[in-house]
Design a protein around this motif. Structure first.
Motif, PDB file in Angstrom:
ATOM      1  N   VAL A   1      87.302  73.795 -24.908  1.00  0.00           N
ATOM      2  CA  VAL A   1      88.301  74.834 -24.627  1.00  0.00           C
ATOM      3  C   VAL A   1      88.247  75.202 -23.146  1.00  0.00           C
ATOM      4  O   VAL A   1      87.357  74.770 -22.419  1.00  0.00           O
ATOM      5  N   GLU A   2      89.194  76.039 -22.717  1.00  0.00           N
ATOM      6  CA  GLU A   2      89.234  76.495 -21.328  1.00  0.00           C
ATOM      7  C   GLU A   2      88.182  77.562 -21.033  1.00  0.00           C
ATOM      8  O   GLU A   2      87.588  77.578 -19.967  1.00  0.00           O
ATOM      9  N   ASP A   3      87.960  78.495 -21.996  1.00  0.00           N
ATOM     10  CA  ASP A   3      87.071  79.631 -21.760  1.00  0.00           C
ATOM     11  C   ASP A   3      86.291  79.943 -23.028  1.00  0.00           C
ATOM     12  O   ASP A   3      86.844  79.899 -24.131  1.00  0.00           O
ATOM     13  N   LEU A   4      85.018  80.282 -22.897  1.00  0.00           N
ATOM     14  CA  LEU A   4      84.173  80.622 -24.040  1.00  0.00           C
ATOM     15  C   LEU A   4      84.204  82.125 -24.289  1.00  0.00           C
ATOM     16  O   LEU A   4      83.295  82.856 -23.921  1.00  0.00           O
ATOM     17  N   ALA A   5      85.262  82.599 -24.923  1.00  0.00           N
ATOM     18  CA  ALA A   5      85.414  84.019 -25.233  1.00  0.00           C
ATOM     19  C   ALA A   5      84.599  84.371 -26.477  1.00  0.00           C
ATOM     20  O   ALA A   5      84.054  83.495 -27.155  1.00  0.00           O
ATOM     21  N   ASP A   6      84.529  85.682 -26.802  1.00  0.00           N
ATOM     22  CA  ASP A   6      83.796  86.116 -27.991  1.00  0.00           C
ATOM     23  C   ASP A   6      84.485  85.702 -29.281  1.00  0.00           C
ATOM     24  O   ASP A   6      83.834  85.526 -30.305  1.00  0.00           O
ATOM     25  N   SER A   7      85.805  85.574 -29.260  1.00  0.00           N
ATOM     26  CA  SER A   7      86.540  85.073 -30.422  1.00  0.00           C
ATOM     27  C   SER A   7      87.604  84.090 -29.940  1.00  0.00           C
ATOM     28  O   SER A   7      88.195  84.277 -28.886  1.00  0.00           O
ATOM     29  N   LEU A   8      87.815  83.037 -30.716  1.00  0.00           N
ATOM     30  CA  LEU A   8      88.766  81.989 -30.361  1.00  0.00           C
ATOM     31  C   LEU A   8      89.681  81.699 -31.535  1.00  0.00           C
ATOM     32  O   LEU A   8      89.287  81.858 -32.687  1.00  0.00           O
ATOM     33  N   GLN A   9      90.906  81.255 -31.223  1.00  0.00           N
ATOM     34  CA  GLN A   9      91.825  80.746 -32.229  1.00  0.00           C
ATOM     35  C   GLN A   9      92.140  79.303 -31.874  1.00  0.00           C
ATOM     36  O   GLN A   9      92.550  79.006 -30.764  1.00  0.00           O
ATOM     37  N   VAL A  10      91.925  78.417 -32.831  1.00  0.00           N
ATOM     38  CA  VAL A  10      92.174  76.995 -32.634  1.00  0.00           C
ATOM     39  C   VAL A  10      93.488  76.652 -33.316  1.00  0.00           C
ATOM     40  O   VAL A  10      93.659  76.913 -34.501  1.00  0.00           O
ATOM     41  N   CYS A  11      94.430  76.062 -32.549  1.00  0.00           N
ATOM     42  CA  CYS A  11      95.753  75.717 -33.068  1.00  0.00           C
ATOM     43  C   CYS A  11      96.074  74.262 -32.737  1.00  0.00           C
ATOM     44  O   CYS A  11      95.343  73.599 -32.016  1.00  0.00           O
ATOM     45  N   GLY A  12      97.202  73.785 -33.247  1.00  0.00           N
ATOM     46  CA  GLY A  12      97.722  72.473 -32.873  1.00  0.00           C
ATOM     47  C   GLY A  12      96.909  71.316 -33.409  1.00  0.00           C
ATOM     48  O   GLY A  12      96.451  71.325 -34.553  1.00  0.00           O
TER      49      GLY A  12
END
Length: 91
Positions: A14-25
């Motif tokens: 991913v672009e950034d390691l945030a505390d929460s992520l949404q994976v799409c596509g």
């Protein structure tokens, strides 16, 4: 060696390691249909030389929700090992 890399069901970038992520596509399709990720599975996520452990919190038809567990780990490996297996072709 980073312990959670051995127990993770998948690894994504991913672009950034945030505390929460949404994976799409396409990543969503691959994780949900091909790898059959389920709730509470461990997924390792990498970005710019760092990796972080995430837990799958929710899955629906359009996206997968990931919540971070622990801090991001910086990887400083300078050597790449490539293993190739030769196979015998049938006639």
């Amino acid at each position: 060696m980073i312990d959670f890399l051995r127990s993770s069901k998948a690894h994504i970038f991913v672009e950034d390691l945030a505390d929460s992520l949404q994976v799409c596509g396409e990543d969503h399709h691959h994780l949900s249909r091909v790898l059959r990720i389920q709730k509470k599975d461990i997924v390792s996520v990498a970005s710019n030389g760092s990796v972080r452990k995430y837990i799958v919190c929710g899955i629906d038809k359009t996206h997968i929700e990931l919540e971070a567990e622990g801090l991001e780990v910086r990887i400083d490996e300078k050597e790449i090992v490539l293993a190739v297996s030769l196979i015998k072709l049938d006639r």
